[in-house]
Design a protein around this motif. Structure first.
Motif, PDB file in Angstrom:
ATOM      1  N   ILE A 285      25.926  33.001 -24.164  1.00 17.08           N
ATOM      2  CA  ILE A 285      25.364  34.319 -24.467  1.00 17.08           C
ATOM      3  C   ILE A 285      25.208  35.197 -23.227  1.00 17.08           C
ATOM      4  CG2 ILE A 285      23.296  35.496 -25.357  1.00 17.08           C
ATOM      5  CD1 ILE A 285      23.002  33.237 -27.353  1.00 17.08           C
ATOM      6  N   LEU A 286      24.837  34.592 -22.110  1.00 22.30           N
ATOM      7  CA  LEU A 286      24.543  35.387 -20.918  1.00 22.30           C
ATOM      8  C   LEU A 286      25.728  35.523 -19.969  1.00 22.30           C
ATOM      9  CD1 LEU A 286      20.961  34.004 -20.186  1.00 22.30           C
ATOM     10  CD2 LEU A 286      21.594  36.140 -21.339  1.00 22.30           C
ATOM     11  N   GLY A 287      26.846  34.951 -20.330  1.00 23.52           N
ATOM     12  CA  GLY A 287      28.055  35.114 -19.530  1.00 23.52           C
ATOM     13  C   GLY A 287      28.083  34.311 -18.242  1.00 23.52           C
ATOM     14  N   GLU A 288      27.274  33.263 -18.169  1.00 21.78           N
ATOM     15  CA  GLU A 288      27.293  32.416 -16.980  1.00 21.78           C
ATOM     16  C   GLU A 288      28.561  31.570 -16.987  1.00 21.78           C
ATOM     17  OE1 GLU A 288      23.600  30.265 -16.986  1.00 21.78           O
ATOM     18  OE2 GLU A 288      22.412  32.098 -16.793  1.00 21.78           O
ATOM     19  N   GLU A 289      28.971  31.155 -15.800  1.00 18.00           N
ATOM     20  CA  GLU A 289      30.213  30.406 -15.653  1.00 18.00           C
ATOM     21  C   GLU A 289      30.157  29.092 -16.434  1.00 18.00           C
ATOM     22  OE1 GLU A 289      32.930  28.324 -12.169  1.00 18.00           O
ATOM     23  OE2 GLU A 289      31.030  29.269 -11.649  1.00 18.00           O
ATOM     24  N   ALA A 290      31.246  28.813 -17.165  1.00 16.51           N
ATOM     25  CA  ALA A 290      31.360  27.573 -17.938  1.00 16.51           C
ATOM     26  C   ALA A 290      32.400  26.674 -17.272  1.00 16.51           C
ATOM     27  CB  ALA A 290      31.752  27.876 -19.381  1.00 16.51           C
ATOM     28  N   SER A 291      32.076  26.177 -16.089  1.00 16.22           N
ATOM     29  CA  SER A 291      33.017  25.344 -15.339  1.00 16.22           C
ATOM     30  C   SER A 291      33.007  23.910 -15.876  1.00 16.22           C
ATOM     31  CB  SER A 291      32.639  25.335 -13.859  1.00 16.22           C
ATOM     32  OG  SER A 291      31.408  24.662 -13.671  1.00 16.22           O
ATOM     33  N   VAL A 292      34.016  23.166 -15.498  1.00 15.33           N
ATOM     34  CA  VAL A 292      34.122  21.766 -15.893  1.00 15.33           C
ATOM     35  C   VAL A 292      32.933  20.983 -15.342  1.00 15.33           C
ATOM     36  CG1 VAL A 292      35.496  19.661 -15.615  1.00 15.33           C
ATOM     37  CG2 VAL A 292      36.630  21.839 -16.091  1.00 15.33           C
ATOM     38  N   VAL A 293      32.543  21.262 -14.117  1.00 15.39           N
ATOM     39  CA  VAL A 293      31.420  20.551 -13.512  1.00 15.39           C
ATOM     40  C   VAL A 293      30.133  20.801 -14.296  1.00 15.39           C
ATOM     41  CG1 VAL A 293      29.984  20.361 -11.436  1.00 15.39           C
ATOM     42  CG2 VAL A 293      32.467  20.538 -11.226  1.00 15.39           C
ATOM     43  N   ARG A 294      29.897  22.022 -14.723  1.00 12.83           N
ATOM     44  CA  ARG A 294      28.709  22.333 -15.517  1.00 12.83           C
ATOM     45  C   ARG A 294      28.722  21.586 -16.849  1.00 12.83           C
ATOM     46  NH1 ARG A 294      25.996  27.962 -15.744  1.00 12.83           N
ATOM     47  NH2 ARG A 294      25.281  28.084 -13.614  1.00 12.83           N
ATOM     48  N   ILE A 295      29.844  21.610 -17.516  1.00 14.31           N
ATOM     49  CA  ILE A 295      29.951  20.961 -18.827  1.00 14.31           C
ATOM     50  C   ILE A 295      29.797  19.447 -18.693  1.00 14.31           C
ATOM     51  CG2 ILE A 295      31.514  20.521 -20.771  1.00 14.31           C
ATOM     52  CD1 ILE A 295      32.541  23.460 -20.262  1.00 14.31           C
ATOM     53  N   VAL A 296      30.420  18.853 -17.691  1.00 17.61           N
ATOM     54  CA  VAL A 296      30.269  17.410 -17.463  1.00 17.61           C
ATOM     55  C   VAL A 296      28.813  17.083 -17.138  1.00 17.61           C
ATOM     56  CG1 VAL A 296      30.880  15.508 -15.898  1.00 17.61           C
ATOM     57  CG2 VAL A 296      32.666  16.998 -16.814  1.00 17.61           C
ATOM     58  N   SER A 297      28.162  17.928 -16.370  1.00 16.26           N
ATOM     59  CA  SER A 297      26.755  17.711 -16.035  1.00 16.26           C
ATOM     60  C   SER A 297      25.872  17.758 -17.270  1.00 16.26           C
ATOM     61  CB  SER A 297      26.289  18.746 -15.012  1.00 16.26           C
ATOM     62  OG  SER A 297      27.013  18.604 -13.814  1.00 16.26           O
ATOM     63  N   ILE A 298      26.160  18.672 -18.174  1.00 19.42           N
ATOM     64  CA  ILE A 298      25.418  18.743 -19.436  1.00 19.42           C
ATOM     65  C   ILE A 298      25.614  17.460 -20.239  1.00 19.42           C
ATOM     66  CG2 ILE A 298      25.354  19.899 -21.689  1.00 19.42           C
ATOM     67  CD1 ILE A 298      25.808  22.549 -20.136  1.00 19.42           C
ATOM     68  N   VAL A 299      26.840  16.980 -20.290  1.00 24.23           N
ATOM     69  CA  VAL A 299      27.127  15.727 -21.001  1.00 24.23           C
ATOM     70  C   VAL A 299      26.367  14.569 -20.361  1.00 24.23           C
ATOM     71  CG1 VAL A 299      28.953  14.052 -21.537  1.00 24.23           C
ATOM     72  CG2 VAL A 299      29.353  16.500 -21.898  1.00 24.23           C
ATOM     73  N   LEU A 300      26.279  14.551 -19.046  1.00 22.03           N
ATOM     74  CA  LEU A 300      25.540  13.489 -18.359  1.00 22.03           C
ATOM     75  C   LEU A 300      24.044  13.532 -18.689  1.00 22.03           C
ATOM     76  CD1 LEU A 300      27.304  13.506 -14.879  1.00 22.03           C
ATOM     77  CD2 LEU A 300      27.435  11.719 -16.635  1.00 22.03           C
ATOM     78  N   ILE A 301      23.487  14.729 -18.813  1.00 21.76           N
ATOM     79  CA  ILE A 301      22.077  14.847 -19.208  1.00 21.76           C
ATOM     80  C   ILE A 301      21.882  14.254 -20.601  1.00 21.76           C
ATOM     81  CG2 ILE A 301      20.239  16.465 -19.822  1.00 21.76           C
ATOM     82  CD1 ILE A 301      21.369  18.319 -17.606  1.00 21.76           C
ATOM     83  N   VAL A 302      22.762  14.608 -21.520  1.00 26.27           N
ATOM     84  CA  VAL A 302      22.676  14.073 -22.883  1.00 26.27           C
ATOM     85  C   VAL A 302      22.800  12.549 -22.859  1.00 26.27           C
ATOM     86  CG1 VAL A 302      23.794  14.014 -25.148  1.00 26.27           C
ATOM     87  CG2 VAL A 302      23.472  16.191 -23.965  1.00 26.27           C
ATOM     88  N   CYS A 303      23.730  12.024 -22.082  1.00 31.33           N
ATOM     89  CA  CYS A 303      23.895  10.565 -21.988  1.00 31.33           C
ATOM     90  C   CYS A 303      22.635   9.903 -21.429  1.00 31.33           C
ATOM     91  CB  CYS A 303      25.098  10.224 -21.110  1.00 31.33           C
ATOM     92  SG  CYS A 303      26.683  10.604 -21.873  1.00 31.33           S
ATOM     93  N   GLY A 304      22.007  10.525 -20.450  1.00 35.62           N
ATOM     94  CA  GLY A 304      20.782   9.978 -19.883  1.00 35.62           C
ATOM     95  C   GLY A 304      19.657   9.931 -20.889  1.00 35.62           C
ATOM     96  N   VAL A 305      19.501  10.979 -21.668  1.00 39.57           N
ATOM     97  CA  VAL A 305      18.442  11.013 -22.680  1.00 39.57           C
ATOM     98  C   VAL A 305      18.710   9.975 -23.768  1.00 39.57           C
ATOM     99  CG1 VAL A 305      17.404  12.437 -24.495  1.00 39.57           C
ATOM    100  CG2 VAL A 305      17.780  13.399 -22.220  1.00 39.57           C
TER     101      VAL A 305
END
Length: 107
Positions: free
Chosen positions: A77-97
């Motif tokens: 929504i806010l137009g922030e960069e959607a890089s591979v590193v960001r997306i992988v980091s989000i996946v890692l947070i989900v995996c940790g939880v």
């Protein structure tokens, strides 16, 4: 039931962060009030859920929802960069939880 409350609290945390961004440093009244309302709801629901859940796992789920939701909202929504590193980091947070829940912290 308590886990649904934690999920709702996490979603209110995302709304809180989004309102904070829209408040422009608390210069905009409506988003500033929204921030306060969402903060009280988020923390209040988390406090309620902690009556029956382990604090470590519940807090990790709450912050995970907030972090993943806010980062995703920023990209979509806010137009922030959607890089591979960001997306992988989000996946890692989900995996940790998920890992914390599988480790036995969930009731």
């Amino acid at each position: 039931m308590a886990w649904f409350v934690v999920i709702a609290a996490g979603l209110f945390e995302v709304a809180m962060a989004y309102s904070l961004k829209l408040s422009d440093g608390f210069a905009q009244p409506l988003p500033s009030v929204g921030f306060a309302v969402f903060a009280v709801l988020s923390f209040g629901l988390l406090a309620f859920a902690l009556k029956s859940l382990d604090v470590g796992t519940a807090y990790a789920v709450w912050t995970g929802i907030g972090a993943v939701g806010t980062a995703t909202l920023g990209m979509l929504i806010l137009g922030e960069e959607a890089s591979v590193v960001r997306i992988v980091s989000i996946v890692l947070i989900v995996c940790g939880v998920v890992g914390l829940n599988l480790a036995g912290g969930a009731h």
